[in-house]
Scaffold this motif. Structure first.
Motif, PDB file in Angstrom:
ATOM      1  N   SER B  12      40.202  45.684  39.553  1.00 56.62           N
ATOM      2  CA  SER B  12      40.435  44.641  38.540  1.00 56.62           C
ATOM      3  C   SER B  12      41.839  44.744  37.952  1.00 56.62           C
ATOM      4  O   SER B  12      42.472  45.799  37.971  1.00 56.62           O
ATOM      5  CB  SER B  12      39.391  44.740  37.429  1.00 56.62           C
ATOM      6  OG  SER B  12      39.558  45.951  36.722  1.00 56.62           O
ATOM      7  N   GLN B 499      42.749  53.839  36.159  1.00 57.24           N
ATOM      8  CA  GLN B 499      41.604  53.060  36.641  1.00 57.24           C
ATOM      9  C   GLN B 499      40.698  53.927  37.521  1.00 57.24           C
ATOM     10  O   GLN B 499      39.479  53.917  37.389  1.00 57.24           O
ATOM     11  CB  GLN B 499      42.085  51.844  37.445  1.00 57.24           C
ATOM     12  CG  GLN B 499      42.746  50.773  36.592  1.00 57.24           C
ATOM     13  CD  GLN B 499      43.243  49.596  37.431  1.00 57.24           C
ATOM     14  OE1 GLN B 499      44.431  49.495  37.724  1.00 57.24           O
ATOM     15  NE2 GLN B 499      42.352  48.707  37.813  1.00 57.24           N
ATOM     16  N   ASN B 656      44.388  47.527  41.901  1.00 53.27           N
ATOM     17  CA  ASN B 656      44.677  46.523  40.880  1.00 53.27           C
ATOM     18  C   ASN B 656      45.420  45.373  41.568  1.00 53.27           C
ATOM     19  O   ASN B 656      46.596  45.506  41.902  1.00 53.27           O
ATOM     20  CB  ASN B 656      45.537  47.156  39.776  1.00 53.27           C
ATOM     21  CG  ASN B 656      45.824  46.206  38.634  1.00 53.27           C
ATOM     22  OD1 ASN B 656      46.002  45.004  38.847  1.00 53.27           O
ATOM     23  ND2 ASN B 656      45.861  46.733  37.427  1.00 53.27           N
TER      24      ASN B 656
END
Lengths: 160, 775
Positions: B12, B499, B656
């Motif tokens: 994301s 992340q 990402n």
């Protein structure tokens, strides 16, 4: 050469007084005398736009302005774009749209975009391309910067 | 056993951790740093490409206002030790910090002035009198090998040839193939000299503390650890006595991977003075003296069958390495066949010295293989009368036929060359474009499409490059700190690694802090470069996070009297599966681990910290892409304009997507800049001609097209995340795609585009020459 001149400025809303050499450029005075290192120097010959600040509300390259020329002026640097510690609509848009990578050109981009959108409430995409063409960025390929300009313009419009 | 955590952040486009400080003017770049008693440095540099230094008079400079010291080579001689990088090996020595008896390029540093301000140091440079005895310079690398003017004659070298690898056939039947095929295509491809040009120039604040006997460096670098180890050797210190840090770095692109001689000079100055010395390079210096790139040529030959099968490819390659090369990274000829099913290969390579700025690494430093092959394929397609997309389609590898071993010995796996070609052509509407182009030509408009397909060796293993380290700690408040061996200069490493770590530990992304770029707190690493952070540092971050998670689960299991395998972690809360009321927060576990550690049984262990080094399961991790570019050239002004730019890329699983696309955008614009706008030029005497941003033209928003990206995700098995490197690809693919588009737009005029740059003047000359030839 070393004779110093007193210069009075308002910087990000604060009254400042500095003693500088006549040849001192505004960018160096902001950075070295006032400790506002957000204004970056990337070419020091007026092309790249990294050092852009607002002088009495207008975008100017602080590497091409002698500090003595700014006597009595009101200066806004990137540190003063969102004085409450938050992010301005332009800064938020730059974050949302990945308009920055290494961040070195970013202060100039933020200030230039802010100055333009403050005076051009309804820009076309072509207007934004033209408006941002005076700021060099080596990381983003400008895609995120232009997307950010679009988002910021639309949001500033919607909220005004 | 099912995983105790669920992925939430990988994949994301979370907000970057870097952005708040960088957007509000609170980044910490080297120019922003200062130290008590700090003085400033400026270099006096050579005005001649090649000259003897008869004398250097520093008397006036020494007595100029504010001047603290003026150093020449004689001041530094015998004050330093070994000067090599672990990644490049001991043979490649960084040149002396200042010129000794002669200068070998314009910009060669002669003297270092230290003064109370940068302006005063620069003033004093102007007072130094240098008596030069100019000599004939060698500037053209295409003829340098045979040139009797030897760049390094003072070292007693016999010629300008640094490396000479004679023609090596990698396939026994190479000659036979060329003698028997239907088509032999031969063309010489020339890539111009263009540069990294990070927006932040080089810079260093070096502080030697007498008494403490320690060196502290804040430096604009891609690799703090390589820099630390270099200067420990250079000054004969223990590595523990040298600290190197770089919090924010304003772009590198390869330029800042290694220590430069200027940084050596500044370090020697602080040692001699016992005061902190700061050097911030100006743009003139950065353009002329901080390493140059590309500037390679190759005579390419291709053997092609009647039905368009490429049976063999060879190259005779020459690369300019300048006078002193910080990193002689040139084309990898074994990659010449690229992602094609070409069975035969041969090559020769020559690297030559010239009296110009030396070669530095630049984003995809081996990429001339792509430029040479892809531009030659377009020439070949035209020669044999086949569409360039079709010629590629017939020869490209596809995922289904892998693994494939190339004649260069490369084993390709998990790549999608044909798949990305088809996706990119589909995004364009290739067939429709060809119709539109034909109609446009009728109307006197020059449209062209260019394609480039490449495969990129990411996460390579050479010397120091094969591993990265991570130390991950849960602090006493239950928050996570990750100390990584990486450096960051725009790649969003703080974000992407957080992340991964947040997912593996089951905590919030906001609860992970990433520390990097400081030798005093982070594990050893070779630096960020070579498209390796996602794969290798990502692997280290993952493994370390999993190791810490196991410790969390062990302690929590003890506290809740449950089995570790019955626990799960979500949002920082450890709970027994199916019994959510039996839970602990990460802070409660941390409190137990830190303040009641003595109550834990021995087999549980007390620490909430792990250090891991990660090595991929094999090298390299291949990634690939296809670039497609459409240009229109104005027939009156010859100005080329990009109408569409399409990339179909495969970097495996994306951590990402916004960061991935940002890397592609930036690389593409650097690549198209190198073709259409950027060109570093010397005159025949070796004087730089493009020394400001008014002459060396970086692309702006005005020239940059909208870039469209398609993704194909073929997951890599070299690392636990399935990632592939992708930081360099944009810059690798764009050069040939843009050049080929210009070539296609001019093809109906009989023009063959084989060299860059391709600005309006270059295009005008090509069209003129072709018209003369036809007349």
């Amino acid at each position: 050469m070393n004779d110093r001149t007193r210069v009075r400025l308002t910087v990000n809303g604060h009254a400042e007084q500095v003693e500088v050499e006549p040849r001192a450029i505004l960018a160096d005075v902001l950075r070295d005398n006032l400790g506002l290192t957000g204004t970056h120097l990337a070419c020091e010959h007026g092309v790249c736009g990294a050092c852009t600040v607002l002088i009495d509300g207008e975008a100017a390259r602080s590497c091409l302005v002698f500090a003595v020329q700014a006597e009595g002026a009101s200066i806004t640097t990137v540190e003063g774009i969102a004085p409450d510690g938050g992010l301005s609509p332009v800064q938020e848009a730059m974050r949302d749209c990945h308009g920055l990578q290494c961040g070195f050109c970013t202060p100039g981009i933020v200030v230039s975009m802010t100055a333009y959108l403050n005076t051009h409430p309804n820009p076309s995409d072509a207007d934004l391309k033209e408006a941002m063409s005076g700021n060099l960025c080596r990381c983003t390929g400008y895609q995120g910067i232009l997307a950010a300009a679009r988002q910021a313009a639309d949001r500033m419009n919607a909220s005004s | 056993m099912s995983s105790p955590v669920a992925a939430r952040f990988v994949g994301s486009a979370v907000h970057r951790k870097e952005d708040r400080r960088l957007l509000t003017g609170h980044g910490q770049y080297v120019a922003d740093a200062s130290a008590p008693r700090m003085v400033h440095a400026a270099f006096l540099r050579s005005e001649h490409a090649k000259a003897r230094l008869n004398s250097v008079n520093i008397e006036a400079a020494l007595s100029a206002p504010g001047v603290v010291a003026v150093y020449l080579w004689s001041d530094f001689h015998e004050k330093f030790g070994e000067a090599w990088h672990a990644m490049l090996g001991q043979e490649l020595v960084v040149p002396p910090p200042l010129a000794i008896m002669d200068v070998r390029y314009v910009g060669d540093p002669i003297a270092l002035v230290i003064a109370e301000s940068r302006a005063l140091a620069e003033d004093a440079c102007g007072l130094i009198e240098v008596d030069y005895e100019a000599e004939q310079a060698t500037v053209d690398y295409a003829t340098a090998a045979a040139d009797g003017n030897v760049v390094h004659a003072a070292w007693g070298l016999p010629s300008n040839v640094m490396v000479d690898m004679p023609f090596t056939p990698m396939s026994p039947d190479l000659d036979e193939t060329f003698n028997s095929v239907q088509h032999v295509v031969e063309t010489t491809i020339i890539q111009n000299r263009y540069l990294c040009v990070p927006m932040e120039t080089r810079g260093v604040l070096a502080s030697w503390v007498p008494g403490l006997e320690e060196l502290d460096l804040i430096v604009s670098t891609q690799s703090v650890h390589e820099t630390r180890n270099f200067f420990a050797r250079y000054l004969g210190l223990d590595e523990g006595a040298v600290r190197v840090s770089a919090r924010d770095v304003g772009g590198g692109f390869g330029q800042k991977m290694f220590v430069f001689r200027e940084e050596c000079a500044v370090v020697l100055a602080t040692k001699l003075l016992g005061r902190p010395v700061k050097w911030i390079e100006d743009r003139l210096e950065n353009l002329t003296s901080a390493g140059h790139s590309r500037n390679e040529l190759g005579k390419v030959r291709m053997a092609i069958s009647a039905d368009g099968i490429i049976e063999a490819i060879t190259v005779d390659h020459v690369a300019d390495v300048g006078a002193y090369t910080p990193c002689p990274a040139v084309m990898d000829p074994t990659l010449l066949p690229g992602p094609y099913r070409i069975p035969r290969l041969g090559f020769s390579t020559q690297m030559v010295w010239t009296n110009t700025m030396g070669k530095a690494a630049y984003r995809g430093p081996w990429m001339f293989e792509t430029t040479a092959r892809e531009m030659a394929i377009d020439i070949a397609a035209r020669q044999i009368g086949m569409d360039p997309a079709e010629l590629r389609r017939r020869n490209l590898l596809s995922l289904a036929e892998l693994p494939f071993t190339s004649p260069g010995g490369k084993v390709f796996q998990e790549i999608t060359p044909l798949e990305t070609l088809e996706q990119a052509l589909g995004m364009l509407g290739y067939e429709e474009f060809r119709k539109e182009q034909a109609e446009a030509r009728e109307q006197g408009r020059w449209l062209g499409v260019g394609i480039c397909v490449y495969v990129e060796p990411t996460s390579m293993e050479q010397a120091t490059l094969g591993t990265e380290g991570a130390t991950i700690r849960i602090d006493s408040n239950g928050k996570v700190v990750a100390y990584l061996s990486t450096s960051s200069h725009g790649q969003s490493v703080e974000t992407t690694m957080a992340q991964i770590i947040a997912d593996d530990l089951g905590v919030a992304y906001d609860d992970v802090t990433v520390v990097q770029g400081d030798t005093q707190s982070t594990p050893y690493g070779p630096g960020t470069g070579g498209s390796r952070t996602a794969v290798i540092a990502g692997g280290a971050a993952h493994d370390a996070a999993v190791a810490v998670r196991d410790k969390v689960l062990a302690i929590a299991a003890h506290m809740m009297e449950a089995a570790p395998e019955d626990l799960q972690i979500a949002e920082g809360v450890i709970a027994v599966r199916g019994t959510p009321d039996r839970s602990l927060t990460m802070k409660e576990v941390a409190t137990q681990a830190y303040t009641n550690a003595h109550t834990l049984p021995g087999d549980v262990g007390s620490g909430l910290e792990a250090t891991i080094r990660f090595k991929p399961t094999r090298f390299p991790t291949w990634s690939n892409a296809t670039h497609v570019c459409v240009v229109e050239i104005d027939p009156d002004t010859f100005i080329p304009r990009i109408l569409r730019y399409i990339v179909s890329e495969d970097c495996g699983k994306m951590i990402n997507p916004q960061v991935v696309e940002g890397q592609i955008f930036g690389g593409v614009v650097q690549g198209l800049g190198g073709v259409l706008y950027e060109d570093f030029r010397y005159d025949p005497d070796g004087n730089p001609q493009t020394t400001t941003f008014l002459d060396y033209l970086l692309p702006t928003t005005g020239e940059t097209p909208l870039i469209e990206i398609g993704h194909i995700e073929s997951v890599s098995t070299t690392n636990p995340g399935g990632f592939k490197g992708m930081g360099e690809g944009g810059a690798i693919g764009a050069h040939a795609a843009v050049a080929n588009a210009v070539g296609d737009a001019l093809a109906h005029l009989g023009v063959n585009v084989t060299s860059t740059p391709l600005g309006p003047e270059d295009i005008f000359q090509l069209v003129q020459a072709s018209q003369k030839e036809r007349a």
